[in-house]
Design a protein around this motif. Sequence first.
Motif, mmCIF file in Angstrom:
data_model
loop_
_atom_site.group_PDB
_atom_site.id
_atom_site.type_symbol
_atom_site.label_atom_id
_atom_site.label_comp_id
_atom_site.label_asym_id
_atom_site.label_seq_id
_atom_site.Cartn_x
_atom_site.Cartn_y
_atom_site.Cartn_z
ATOM 1 N N UNK A 75 0.418 -1.369 -0.117
ATOM 2 C CA UNK A 75 -0.112 -0.037 0.551
ATOM 3 C C UNK A 75 1.113 1.156 -0.274
ATOM 4 N N UNK A 76 0.384 2.530 -0.587
ATOM 5 C CA UNK A 76 1.231 3.556 -0.826
ATOM 6 C C UNK A 76 1.146 4.571 0.544
ATOM 7 N N UNK A 77 2.081 4.731 1.295
ATOM 8 C CA UNK A 77 2.000 5.333 2.759
ATOM 9 C C UNK A 77 2.827 6.306 2.760
ATOM 10 N N UNK A 78 2.447 8.146 3.211
ATOM 11 C CA UNK A 78 2.916 8.858 3.016
ATOM 12 C C UNK A 78 3.626 8.807 4.351
ATOM 13 N N UNK A 79 2.810 8.684 4.935
ATOM 14 C CA UNK A 79 3.712 8.445 6.759
ATOM 15 C C UNK A 79 5.405 7.890 6.008
ATOM 16 N N UNK A 80 5.113 6.746 6.186
ATOM 17 C CA UNK A 80 6.722 5.935 5.521
ATOM 18 C C UNK A 80 7.835 6.494 5.141
ATOM 19 N N UNK A 81 6.614 7.644 3.704
ATOM 20 C CA UNK A 81 8.147 8.103 2.751
ATOM 21 C C UNK A 81 8.442 9.138 3.236
ATOM 22 N N UNK A 82 7.933 9.815 4.312
ATOM 23 C CA UNK A 82 8.708 11.497 4.769
ATOM 24 C C UNK A 82 9.295 10.609 6.117
ATOM 25 N N UNK A 83 9.243 9.985 6.697
ATOM 26 C CA UNK A 83 9.618 9.141 8.037
ATOM 27 C C UNK A 83 10.677 8.672 7.270
ATOM 28 N N UNK A 269 2.121 21.855 3.954
ATOM 29 C CA UNK A 269 2.813 21.333 5.830
ATOM 30 C C UNK A 269 2.637 21.279 6.571
ATOM 31 N N UNK A 270 1.376 20.295 6.727
ATOM 32 C CA UNK A 270 1.364 19.879 8.504
ATOM 33 C C UNK A 270 2.045 18.853 7.832
ATOM 34 N N UNK A 271 2.476 19.246 9.269
ATOM 35 C CA UNK A 271 3.703 17.163 9.718
ATOM 36 C C UNK A 271 3.196 16.392 9.946
ATOM 37 N N UNK A 272 3.253 15.271 9.308
ATOM 38 C CA UNK A 272 2.507 13.863 9.562
ATOM 39 C C UNK A 272 2.880 13.390 10.490
ATOM 40 N N UNK A 273 4.032 13.224 10.735
ATOM 41 C CA UNK A 273 5.136 12.155 11.532
ATOM 42 C C UNK A 273 5.744 13.087 12.537
ATOM 43 N N UNK A 274 6.245 12.771 13.974
ATOM 44 C CA UNK A 274 7.032 13.109 15.104
ATOM 45 C C UNK A 274 8.502 12.174 14.222
ATOM 46 N N UNK A 275 9.781 12.711 14.911
ATOM 47 C CA UNK A 275 10.732 11.901 14.707
ATOM 48 C C UNK A 275 11.704 12.052 15.888
ATOM 49 N N UNK A 276 11.829 11.172 16.897
ATOM 50 C CA UNK A 276 12.490 11.646 17.802
ATOM 51 C C UNK A 276 14.553 10.895 18.036
#
Length: 293
Positions: A75-83, A269-276
């Motif tokens: 499945x296409x997943x924009x969350x994974x693509x930017x993360x 321009x909305x952040x869809x993922x946060x990485x720590x």
Amino acid sequence: MGSTFRARELVLGIEGLALLRSAVDADDGFVERRVAEIRKFAEGEGEGLPGTGAAVNELDAGAGYAIWSSVYDSLPNSFIEVEEPVVHGMLDAGPVGTALDAACGTGRQTVALTSRGHRTIGVDQSPDMLAHARRKAPDAEFREGRLEELPLPDASVDLALSTLALTHLPDPGPAIAELARVTRPGGRVIVSDLHPFVVTLQGQCHFVAGDEALAFVRNYAHQASDYFRAFSEAGLTVRACVEPVFNGRLASGGYEEFIAEAARAAWRDIPIVIVWEAVKPAEDKGSVEGAEA
């Protein structure tokens, strides 16, 4: 309890969000198109939207991922693509050692870790997900277990990684405490999650769960303050926080393609993922020697 997929209402919400965000700066033509589409869908022209009227059931993580596992990687997943670029950049910046991929799913990050030379242990509560991960990363070790009770001893890994999984927990604190527990002093903890903005706005991610049926595993919005508190309580020091934004790609075949202009304007321009990235402080040698004496 099941419900019905309300594609029309979702479309109206996205149209409204696009109008809300663009009403001041957009040209008149954009505003007019939003109003016209809102009127069209409000008057009942939503029958052709994908998923309209499908039954929707909420599943726990075990049952949900057992179903989701068969299609998850396709499945296409924009969350994974930017993360992934952010997470992989963090992996590249650190030393190689023993790594944990907690809630490893189908093994996408397990592959990233093993390819970088880490001795990798993947943990997931779903046997179905682990079956895919074992095929994908045959050189890794896999164990069945939960984020809140990892099947590893204290201080046994140099890097603990968990990606896009803690959103399914009401409170990220216990899982972060476990990631800290299994990490050696001086080691790193890297966590990615769905951004609270997108969870609050979008809610749940649906997937096909049978003929004319959809399902979801509940997402919870974890605020940045929730994470800071959890890291602090676990004895971790935050080193980096990155918030990748929507990349403009809509899911193929989804209802948003019917309102592509509005959807891209709504999520722009909305952040869809946060990485720590956090570190577990190294033990003070003098204090350890003093305690032993």
